[in-house]
Design a protein around this motif. Structure first.
Motif, PDB file in Angstrom:
ATOM      1  N   UNK A 199      -0.489  93.423  23.723  1.00  0.00           N
ATOM      2  CA  UNK A 199      -0.557  92.124  24.390  1.00  0.00           C
ATOM      3  C   UNK A 199      -0.726  90.999  23.378  1.00  0.00           C
ATOM      4  N   UNK A 200      -1.411  91.277  22.256  1.00  0.00           N
ATOM      5  CA  UNK A 200      -1.546  90.252  21.227  1.00  0.00           C
ATOM      6  C   UNK A 200      -0.190  89.898  20.648  1.00  0.00           C
ATOM      7  N   UNK A 201       0.627  90.942  20.372  1.00  0.00           N
ATOM      8  CA  UNK A 201       1.955  90.689  19.845  1.00  0.00           C
ATOM      9  C   UNK A 201       2.832  89.990  20.872  1.00  0.00           C
ATOM     10  N   UNK A 202       2.677  90.355  22.135  1.00  0.00           N
ATOM     11  CA  UNK A 202       3.493  89.753  23.182  1.00  0.00           C
ATOM     12  C   UNK A 202       3.159  88.286  23.360  1.00  0.00           C
ATOM     13  N   UNK A 203       1.879  87.939  23.165  1.00  0.00           N
ATOM     14  CA  UNK A 203       1.463  86.558  23.341  1.00  0.00           C
ATOM     15  C   UNK A 203       1.973  85.663  22.215  1.00  0.00           C
ATOM     16  N   UNK A 204       2.265  86.244  21.032  1.00  0.00           N
ATOM     17  CA  UNK A 204       2.728  85.467  19.893  1.00  0.00           C
ATOM     18  C   UNK A 204       4.245  85.442  19.905  1.00  0.00           C
ATOM     19  N   UNK A 205       4.803  84.404  20.490  1.00  0.00           N
ATOM     20  CA  UNK A 205       6.251  84.267  20.580  1.00  0.00           C
ATOM     21  C   UNK A 205       6.740  83.247  19.560  1.00  0.00           C
ATOM     22  N   UNK A 206       7.823  83.583  18.887  1.00  0.00           N
ATOM     23  CA  UNK A 206       8.404  82.709  17.883  1.00  0.00           C
ATOM     24  C   UNK A 206       9.462  81.820  18.552  1.00  0.00           C
ATOM     25  N   UNK A 207       9.341  80.515  18.346  1.00  0.00           N
ATOM     26  CA  UNK A 207      10.330  79.560  18.847  1.00  0.00           C
ATOM     27  C   UNK A 207      11.301  79.229  17.721  1.00  0.00           C
ATOM     28  N   UNK A 208      12.592  79.395  17.980  1.00  0.00           N
ATOM     29  CA  UNK A 208      13.619  79.138  16.981  1.00  0.00           C
ATOM     30  C   UNK A 208      14.241  77.766  17.237  1.00  0.00           C
ATOM     31  N   UNK A 209      14.251  76.939  16.178  1.00  0.00           N
ATOM     32  CA  UNK A 209      14.810  75.589  16.275  1.00  0.00           C
ATOM     33  C   UNK A 209      16.078  75.509  15.429  1.00  0.00           C
ATOM     34  N   UNK A 210      17.175  75.158  16.061  1.00  0.00           N
ATOM     35  CA  UNK A 210      18.396  74.905  15.307  1.00  0.00           C
ATOM     36  C   UNK A 210      18.326  73.503  14.707  1.00  0.00           C
ATOM     37  N   UNK A 211      19.260  73.214  13.804  1.00  0.00           N
ATOM     38  CA  UNK A 211      19.216  71.933  13.079  1.00  0.00           C
ATOM     39  C   UNK A 211      19.286  70.732  14.022  1.00  0.00           C
ATOM     40  N   UNK A 212      20.016  70.860  15.122  1.00  0.00           N
ATOM     41  CA  UNK A 212      20.167  69.735  16.049  1.00  0.00           C
ATOM     42  C   UNK A 212      18.901  69.467  16.867  1.00  0.00           C
ATOM     43  N   UNK A 213      17.925  70.373  16.805  1.00  0.00           N
ATOM     44  CA  UNK A 213      16.668  70.176  17.529  1.00  0.00           C
ATOM     45  C   UNK A 213      15.605  69.483  16.671  1.00  0.00           C
ATOM     46  N   UNK A 214      15.962  69.190  15.430  1.00  0.00           N
ATOM     47  CA  UNK A 214      15.011  68.622  14.484  1.00  0.00           C
ATOM     48  C   UNK A 214      15.570  67.321  13.919  1.00  0.00           C
ATOM     49  N   UNK A 215      14.707  66.346  13.754  1.00  0.00           N
ATOM     50  CA  UNK A 215      15.091  65.095  13.103  1.00  0.00           C
ATOM     51  C   UNK A 215      14.215  64.861  11.880  1.00  0.00           C
ATOM     52  N   UNK A 216      14.778  64.240  10.856  1.00  0.00           N
ATOM     53  CA  UNK A 216      14.081  64.070   9.577  1.00  0.00           C
ATOM     54  C   UNK A 216      13.896  62.581   9.302  1.00  0.00           C
ATOM     55  N   UNK A 217      12.654  62.193   8.968  1.00  0.00           N
ATOM     56  CA  UNK A 217      12.321  60.813   8.627  1.00  0.00           C
ATOM     57  C   UNK A 217      11.747  60.751   7.219  1.00  0.00           C
ATOM     58  N   UNK A 218      11.965  59.659   6.579  1.00  0.00           N
ATOM     59  CA  UNK A 218      11.471  59.440   5.218  1.00  0.00           C
ATOM     60  C   UNK A 218       9.979  59.154   5.241  1.00  0.00           C
ATOM     61  N   UNK A 219       9.253  59.667   4.276  1.00  0.00           N
ATOM     62  CA  UNK A 219       7.832  59.372   4.103  1.00  0.00           C
ATOM     63  C   UNK A 219       7.689  58.465   2.891  1.00  0.00           C
ATOM     64  N   UNK A 220       7.095  57.302   3.084  1.00  0.00           N
ATOM     65  CA  UNK A 220       6.941  56.359   1.973  1.00  0.00           C
ATOM     66  C   UNK A 220       5.862  56.814   0.996  1.00  0.00           C
ATOM     67  N   UNK A 221       4.730  57.245   1.533  1.00  0.00           N
ATOM     68  CA  UNK A 221       3.626  57.693   0.686  1.00  0.00           C
ATOM     69  C   UNK A 221       3.135  59.034   1.221  1.00  0.00           C
ATOM     70  N   UNK A 222       3.423  60.089   0.506  1.00  0.00           N
ATOM     71  CA  UNK A 222       3.093  61.433   0.990  1.00  0.00           C
ATOM     72  C   UNK A 222       1.594  61.648   1.079  1.00  0.00           C
ATOM     73  N   UNK A 223       0.858  61.153   0.115  1.00  0.00           N
ATOM     74  CA  UNK A 223      -0.592  61.357   0.120  1.00  0.00           C
ATOM     75  C   UNK A 223      -1.240  60.705   1.334  1.00  0.00           C
ATOM     76  N   UNK A 224      -0.841  59.470   1.648  1.00  0.00           N
ATOM     77  CA  UNK A 224      -1.386  58.773   2.811  1.00  0.00           C
ATOM     78  C   UNK A 224      -0.979  59.496   4.097  1.00  0.00           C
ATOM     79  N   UNK A 225       0.256  59.953   4.152  1.00  0.00           N
ATOM     80  CA  UNK A 225       0.749  60.665   5.339  1.00  0.00           C
ATOM     81  C   UNK A 225      -0.083  61.929   5.590  1.00  0.00           C
ATOM     82  N   UNK A 226      -0.394  62.662   4.548  1.00  0.00           N
ATOM     83  CA  UNK A 226      -1.171  63.894   4.687  1.00  0.00           C
ATOM     84  C   UNK A 226      -2.579  63.595   5.188  1.00  0.00           C
ATOM     85  N   UNK A 227      -3.181  62.554   4.669  1.00  0.00           N
ATOM     86  CA  UNK A 227      -4.539  62.182   5.095  1.00  0.00           C
ATOM     87  C   UNK A 227      -4.535  61.716   6.545  1.00  0.00           C
ATOM     88  N   UNK A 228      -3.576  60.869   6.917  1.00  0.00           N
ATOM     89  CA  UNK A 228      -3.514  60.324   8.274  1.00  0.00           C
ATOM     90  C   UNK A 228      -3.276  61.415   9.317  1.00  0.00           C
TER      91      UNK A 228
END
Length: 221
Positions: free
Chosen positions: A67-96
């Motif tokens: 049941x533990x394995x059954x509860x852990x389901x992997x969701x597969x995302x194709x490229x069209x399901x994901x969008x990419x945005x630029x991060x200006x400052x990675x350190x600030x983004x990680x903290x926020x």
């Protein structure tokens, strides 16, 4: 009365002591003790109960894992399901975003965040930059997966990693392809650090596992 004493005296005189009497008595005592201390065999019904209990425990363990394995389901995302945005400052983004990840501290790096379009969930971070190797410039592409129980389209490029090394106690799967004309070595590697999956690509003129060891050390430390 005198007749009684005379008979007793006669019995005493006629009695012949048996020298083996003491040994016979001791033998009888030993036989008695061995009979008393002998352990009776355990009844069969006791073994049946023990086996039933062990079988029940095994069943519970197997079902809990299932049941533990059954509860852990992997969701597969194709490229069209994901969008990419630029991060200006990675350190600030990680903290926020309260992220606990490792990244390269490179001022010249290009940093981006991939998000799931439908939900806006943070999927993975992309970091690209030029490094300096022993034989020239290296090109580094790092992806750090943030979304648990997920799989993205770029995973397919890391399916066939046939080599393995250990770096800083991390189990690193990798492969290296050589571009014949340019003599560039293209490394692909993946590993897990603190429950996060890291995917690393390196284009370099250098060869050997030292390339991976150098950049993984730089990333983790």
């Amino acid at each position: 009365m005198e007749d009684i004493f005379e008979k007793l005296e006669q019995i005493k005189n006629d009695y012949e002591p048996n020298p083996d009497l003491a040994n016979n008595v001791i033998q009888k005592i030993n036989q008695r003790e061995s009979t008393v201390t002998f352990k009776k065999p355990i009844p069969k019904w006791v073994w049946y109960v023990v086996c039933a209990v062990l079988a029940a425990i095994a069943f519970v363990v197997i079902m809990s894992v299932h049941f533990t394995k059954s509860d852990t389901q992997i969701t597969i995302y194709t490229a069209d399901k994901v969008e990419v945005d630029r991060i200006d400052d990675l350190e600030i983004f990680i903290v926020e975003n309260n992220l606990n990840i490792k990244y390269f501290n490179e001022n010249t790096s290009t940093n981006s965040i991939a998000k799931v379009k439908d939900t806006g969930d943070l999927a993975y971070i992309i970091q690209k930059f030029d490094g300096i190797g022993s034989s020239g410039f290296d090109y580094i592409d790092l992806k750090v997966v943030l979304l648990p129980n997920s799989e993205f389209e770029f995973y397919s490029g890391f399916k066939e990693l046939t080599e393995n090394i250990t770096v800083l106690g991390l189990n690193v799967d990798f492969s290296c392809d050589i571009e014949v004309l340019s003599q560039i070595n293209h490394y692909k590697a993946k590993f897990v650090f603190e429950d996060k999956q890291y995917f690393l690509e390196i284009d370099t003129y250098d060869s050997g596992t030292e390339v991976l060891e150098r950049y993984i050390n730089q990333l983790i430390n």
